[in-house]
Motif scaffolding. Structure first.
Motif, PDB file in Angstrom:
ATOM      1  N   GLY A  84       0.772  -1.231   0.000  1.00 60.84           N
ATOM      2  CA  GLY A  84       0.000   0.000   0.000  1.00 60.84           C
ATOM      3  C   GLY A  84       0.807   1.287   0.000  1.00 60.84           C
ATOM      4  O   GLY A  84       0.349   2.300   0.513  1.00 60.84           O
ATOM      5  N   LEU A  85       1.992   1.268  -0.559  1.00 56.63           N
ATOM      6  CA  LEU A  85       2.833   2.463  -0.556  1.00 56.63           C
ATOM      7  C   LEU A  85       2.669   3.300  -1.825  1.00 56.63           C
ATOM      8  O   LEU A  85       2.742   4.517  -1.783  1.00 56.63           O
ATOM      9  CB  LEU A  85       4.294   2.068  -0.370  1.00 56.63           C
ATOM     10  N   ALA A  86       2.473   2.642  -2.953  1.00 56.42           N
ATOM     11  CA  ALA A  86       2.310   3.338  -4.235  1.00 56.42           C
ATOM     12  C   ALA A  86       0.826   3.438  -4.559  1.00 56.42           C
ATOM     13  O   ALA A  86       0.004   2.660  -4.066  1.00 56.42           O
ATOM     14  CB  ALA A  86       3.042   2.592  -5.347  1.00 56.42           C
ATOM     15  N   ASP A  87       0.488   4.394  -5.390  1.00 53.96           N
ATOM     16  CA  ASP A  87      -0.891   4.569  -5.829  1.00 53.96           C
ATOM     17  C   ASP A  87      -1.193   3.535  -6.910  1.00 53.96           C
ATOM     18  O   ASP A  87      -0.637   3.602  -8.004  1.00 53.96           O
ATOM     19  CB  ASP A  87      -1.072   5.986  -6.376  1.00 53.96           C
ATOM     20  N   PRO A  88      -2.049   2.553  -6.625  1.00 56.77           N
ATOM     21  CA  PRO A  88      -2.300   1.501  -7.612  1.00 56.77           C
ATOM     22  C   PRO A  88      -3.001   2.010  -8.875  1.00 56.77           C
ATOM     23  O   PRO A  88      -2.972   1.346  -9.907  1.00 56.77           O
ATOM     24  CB  PRO A  88      -3.182   0.502  -6.856  1.00 56.77           C
ATOM     25  N   LYS A  89      -3.584   3.206  -8.809  1.00 57.78           N
ATOM     26  CA  LYS A  89      -4.275   3.765  -9.972  1.00 57.78           C
ATOM     27  C   LYS A  89      -3.359   4.612 -10.844  1.00 57.78           C
ATOM     28  O   LYS A  89      -3.698   4.934 -11.977  1.00 57.78           O
ATOM     29  CB  LYS A  89      -5.467   4.615  -9.512  1.00 57.78           C
ATOM     30  N   ALA A  90      -2.217   4.996 -10.298  1.00 56.75           N
ATOM     31  CA  ALA A  90      -1.297   5.857 -11.052  1.00 56.75           C
ATOM     32  C   ALA A  90      -0.668   5.069 -12.190  1.00 56.75           C
ATOM     33  O   ALA A  90      -0.230   3.938 -12.016  1.00 56.75           O
ATOM     34  CB  ALA A  90      -0.220   6.423 -10.140  1.00 56.75           C
ATOM     35  N   LYS A  91      -0.646   5.666 -13.341  1.00 61.43           N
ATOM     36  CA  LYS A  91      -0.020   5.036 -14.507  1.00 61.43           C
ATOM     37  C   LYS A  91       1.214   5.841 -14.879  1.00 61.43           C
ATOM     38  O   LYS A  91       1.158   7.049 -15.047  1.00 61.43           O
ATOM     39  CB  LYS A  91      -0.986   4.981 -15.692  1.00 61.43           C
ATOM     40  N   PHE A 108      10.220  13.378 -15.925  1.00 56.59           N
ATOM     41  CA  PHE A 108       9.289  13.039 -14.867  1.00 56.59           C
ATOM     42  C   PHE A 108       8.947  14.287 -14.074  1.00 56.59           C
ATOM     43  O   PHE A 108       9.812  15.090 -13.758  1.00 56.59           O
ATOM     44  CB  PHE A 108       9.900  12.030 -13.896  1.00 56.59           C
ATOM     45  N   GLY A 109       7.684  14.434 -13.697  1.00 57.54           N
ATOM     46  CA  GLY A 109       7.256  15.507 -12.819  1.00 57.54           C
ATOM     47  C   GLY A 109       7.236  15.039 -11.374  1.00 57.54           C
ATOM     48  O   GLY A 109       7.534  13.875 -11.077  1.00 57.54           O
ATOM     49  N   PRO A 110       6.863  15.918 -10.450  1.00 58.83           N
ATOM     50  CA  PRO A 110       6.840  15.572  -9.026  1.00 58.83           C
ATOM     51  C   PRO A 110       5.945  14.374  -8.700  1.00 58.83           C
ATOM     52  O   PRO A 110       6.293  13.535  -7.872  1.00 58.83           O
ATOM     53  CB  PRO A 110       6.323  16.837  -8.348  1.00 58.83           C
ATOM     54  N   LYS A 111       4.803  14.274  -9.376  1.00 59.50           N
ATOM     55  CA  LYS A 111       3.900  13.146  -9.113  1.00 59.50           C
ATOM     56  C   LYS A 111       4.525  11.831  -9.567  1.00 59.50           C
ATOM     57  O   LYS A 111       4.403  10.807  -8.891  1.00 59.50           O
ATOM     58  CB  LYS A 111       2.552  13.347  -9.803  1.00 59.50           C
ATOM     59  N   GLU A 112       5.197  11.865 -10.714  1.00 53.42           N
ATOM     60  CA  GLU A 112       5.852  10.653 -11.207  1.00 53.42           C
ATOM     61  C   GLU A 112       6.979  10.223 -10.269  1.00 53.42           C
ATOM     62  O   GLU A 112       7.144   9.034  -9.998  1.00 53.42           O
ATOM     63  CB  GLU A 112       6.390  10.852 -12.624  1.00 53.42           C
ATOM     64  N   PHE A 113       7.739  11.193  -9.781  1.00 51.96           N
ATOM     65  CA  PHE A 113       8.825  10.838  -8.866  1.00 51.96           C
ATOM     66  C   PHE A 113       8.297  10.320  -7.533  1.00 51.96           C
ATOM     67  O   PHE A 113       8.866   9.401  -6.950  1.00 51.96           O
ATOM     68  CB  PHE A 113       9.792  12.006  -8.665  1.00 51.96           C
ATOM     69  N   ALA A 114       7.191  10.873  -7.070  1.00 49.94           N
ATOM     70  CA  ALA A 114       6.587  10.355  -5.840  1.00 49.94           C
ATOM     71  C   ALA A 114       6.147   8.908  -6.046  1.00 49.94           C
ATOM     72  O   ALA A 114       6.352   8.046  -5.169  1.00 49.94           O
ATOM     73  CB  ALA A 114       5.410  11.222  -5.423  1.00 49.94           C
ATOM     74  N   GLN A 115       5.569   8.616  -7.197  1.00 47.68           N
ATOM     75  CA  GLN A 115       5.146   7.250  -7.500  1.00 47.68           C
ATOM     76  C   GLN A 115       6.361   6.325  -7.640  1.00 47.68           C
ATOM     77  O   GLN A 115       6.340   5.199  -7.151  1.00 47.68           O
ATOM     78  CB  GLN A 115       4.286   7.229  -8.764  1.00 47.68           C
ATOM     79  N   LEU A 116       7.410   6.793  -8.308  1.00 50.96           N
ATOM     80  CA  LEU A 116       8.622   5.983  -8.444  1.00 50.96           C
ATOM     81  C   LEU A 116       9.221   5.653  -7.079  1.00 50.96           C
ATOM     82  O   LEU A 116       9.621   4.513  -6.825  1.00 50.96           O
ATOM     83  CB  LEU A 116       9.664   6.700  -9.307  1.00 50.96           C
ATOM     84  N   LYS A 117       9.280   6.641  -6.186  1.00 46.10           N
ATOM     85  CA  LYS A 117       9.803   6.396  -4.836  1.00 46.10           C
ATOM     86  C   LYS A 117       8.949   5.379  -4.092  1.00 46.10           C
ATOM     87  O   LYS A 117       9.461   4.506  -3.387  1.00 46.10           O
ATOM     88  CB  LYS A 117       9.845   7.694  -4.032  1.00 46.10           C
ATOM     89  N   ALA A 118       7.631   5.487  -4.250  1.00 44.71           N
ATOM     90  CA  ALA A 118       6.727   4.551  -3.581  1.00 44.71           C
ATOM     91  C   ALA A 118       6.883   3.132  -4.145  1.00 44.71           C
ATOM     92  O   ALA A 118       6.881   2.153  -3.395  1.00 44.71           O
ATOM     93  CB  ALA A 118       5.286   5.032  -3.713  1.00 44.71           C
ATOM     94  N   LEU A 119       7.042   3.018  -5.453  1.00 44.04           N
ATOM     95  CA  LEU A 119       7.267   1.701  -6.062  1.00 44.04           C
ATOM     96  C   LEU A 119       8.593   1.105  -5.589  1.00 44.04           C
ATOM     97  O   LEU A 119       8.690  -0.093  -5.315  1.00 44.04           O
ATOM     98  CB  LEU A 119       7.244   1.802  -7.583  1.00 44.04           C
ATOM     99  N   TYR A 120       9.603   1.943  -5.492  1.00 42.32           N
ATOM    100  CA  TYR A 120      10.915   1.512  -4.988  1.00 42.32           C
ATOM    101  C   TYR A 120      10.772   0.985  -3.561  1.00 42.32           C
ATOM    102  O   TYR A 120      11.300  -0.082  -3.209  1.00 42.32           O
ATOM    103  CB  TYR A 120      11.867   2.699  -5.064  1.00 42.32           C
TER     104      TYR A 120
END
Length: 187
Positions: A84-91, A108-120
Motif C-alpha cells: 500500500g505504498l504506491a498509488d495503484p491507480k497511477a499510470k 518526470f514531474g513531481p507526481k511521477e517521482f513520488a510514484q517511483l519512490k513509492a514503487l521503490y
C-alpha cells in the motif's frame, strides 16, 4: 571455506554476481536460474528464497556458507500492492532503460517521482519479506544461534536529490549509504 569442510552454495538473481563475470568461483553448488529469467518484468525474490531454503533443508549437520543475492529492488520497479505504498491507480509511462544523463526532471514531474519512490519502497518491502522468510527458517531450524549472517545492499537509488535518477553515475549519499548488518552469534 569449501576447503575447510563447509558446504558452499550460491543462489543469485543478478548478472553482476554471476559465473559469467567470475563471481561464483569456488562454490560447490550454484543456482543462477533467476539470472536467466531477469527481464524488466521479472520478480525473483520468492524463487530465490525458495531455492535457498532448498539448499538449507538438504544439508546435514555440516557447516555451511551460503551467498543469497536478491535483485528485485532495481528499476524497472514493480508494484507490490499488498504494501500500500504506491498509488495503484497511477499510470507511469516509463522507458525500459533509462539514460541517467538526460535531464530526468524534464521527463518526470513531481507526481511521477513520488510514484517511483513509492514503487521503490514496495520493491524493498517485498524483498525484505522474502529475506525474512529465510531468516525465520534459520531460527526455526535452530541454526540462528550458530550462524553468522551478513546483509549488505549494493547501492541505493537517486530520485533527483542531485539532478539524476537511479544509480551508477555518482557517489552521493543516496547511492552509497547502504545498510550493512552483521549478526554474529559469537559476539
Amino acid at each position: 571455506l569449501r576447503d575447510q569442510g563447509y558446504r558452499t552454495s550460491a543462489v543469485i538473481s543478478g548478472h553482476f554476481v554471476s559465473s559469467n563475470v567470475g563471481m561464483l568461483q569456488g562454490f560447490e553448488q550454484t543456482d543462477e536460474t533467476q539470472v536467466q529469467k531477469l527481464n524488466p518484468d521479472a520478480v525473483t525474490s520468492a524463487e530465490v528464497t525458495r531455492r535457498a531454503l532448498g539448499f538449507l533443508s538438504s544439508r546435514q549437520d555440516e557447516p555451511f556458507f551460503m551467498f543469497v543475492h536478491y535483485f528485485d529492488p532495481h528499476y524497472e520497479y514493480k508494484a507490490h500492492e499488498e504494501f500500500g505504498l504506491a498509488d495503484p491507480k497511477a499510470k507511469l509511462s516509463l522507458p525500459r532503460r533509462l539514460n541517467v544523463l538526460f535531464p530526468a526532471d524534464e521527463y518526470f514531474g513531481p507526481k511521477e517521482f513520488a510514484q517511483l519512490k513509492a514503487l521503490y519502497a514496495e520493491e524493498i518491502a517485498f524483498a525484505d519479506r522474502h529475506i525474512g522468510t529465510l531468516l525465520d527458517y534459520l531460527d526455526k531450524q535452530r541454526l540462528w544461534d550458530n550462524t553468522c549472517v551478513v546483509f549488505v545492499a549494493d547501492h541505493g537509488d537517486e530520485f533527483l536529490e542531485h539532478g539524476a535518477f537511479e544509480h551508477g553515475h555518482t557517489v552521493y549519499e543516496e547511492l552509497v549509504h547502504v545498510p550493512l548488518f552483521v549478526a554474529d552469534p559469537t559476539r
